[in-house]
Motif scaffolding. Structure first.
Motif: not given
Length: 241
Positions: A51-73
């Motif tokens: 913020i603001p290079t990639v996306i304009d300023d915003f307040m997140p309202t959800l959490s986002l989890s990303v994982h490729w494996s149990s040991k790689c998140s």
């Protein structure tokens, strides 16, 4: 379509402490309540200049989890090896508020995007941004557990890859790249099926520097009537660095 799993789980009560390396983010269009974890996400996004290079300023309202494996998140700016990121990750959206706002709009469709603003390097982002992934078709479903949840895997569900997953592959001697995951919802709150455009190219998200040196995900989202609701990111660099 790349083999992938996407889960969307929205809790009716505040989230318990997340597993190590699994982050937290929130939404905007559905108006969830204040959450300290999401304030932290917002601060980290600004500090990393997402913020603001990639996306304009915003307040997140959800959490986002990303994982490729149990040991790689993804964990809001941790560094991962590109060799561990070859398959499309699993993605989870959480609502940490007690309002369960997502359950009130169970048919709204959410979209995930992955972008690299540091191509070929952060010091010389002349290819920025590069589109690595767009997947849509996530929608909340009420389950027997009393939560809104969604489980999607492979071709057995309606997940639509607008742009097939291309794993991070930072060139040699280009330093660390930020790889940014963003979750979007339709700005007008529609529950109709989304008809999203496919970028004509990964480089500049197909805009060919129409808007400036760094065309990318925010231009595409605006053109498709989407607003950001959650974000997460990692750093990755060439293995020889």
């Amino acid at each position: 379509m790349a083999s992938l799993r996407l889960f969307a789980i929205w809790a009716l009560t505040a989230l318990s402490t997340p597993v190590a390396c699994l982050p937290t983010t929130e939404q905007h269009v559905l108006g969830a309540g204040h959450d300290d974890k999401l304030d932290h996400v917002h601060k980290v996004l600004k500090k990393a200049e997402i913020i603001p290079t990639v996306i304009d300023d915003f307040m997140p309202t959800l959490s986002l989890s990303v994982h490729w494996s149990s040991k790689c998140s993804a964990s809001l700016g941790n560094t991962l090896k590109p060799s561990k990121l070859q398959a499309a990750p699993s993605v989870t959206l959480h609502d940490p508020s007690s309002s369960s706002s997502l359950c009130s709009q169970p048919n709204m469709t959410y979209t995930i995007a992955l972008t690299d603003p540091d191509a070929p390097s952060r010091d010389d982002p002349k290819w920025s941004e590069v589109c690595h992934w767009i997947a849509t078709g996530l929608s909340a479903l009420a389950s027997s557990t009393g939560k809104c949840e969604l489980s999607m895997e492979g071709d057995d569900h309606d997940l639509d890859e607008i742009m097939e997953y291309e794993p991070p592959g930072p060139p040699e001697k280009t330093g660390k790249h930020r790889y940014v995951f963003l979750a979007f919802a339709p700005e007008n709150g529609t529950t109709d099926k989304l008809h999203l455009s496919k970028p004509s190219d990964r480089k500049h998200w197909g805009y060919g520097e129409v808007h400036g040196e760094k065309d990318g995900v925010k231009d595409w989202a605006k053109d498709n009537g989407l607003v950001p609701v959650a974000a997460n990111f990692i750093y990755a660099q060439h293995k020889k660095q």
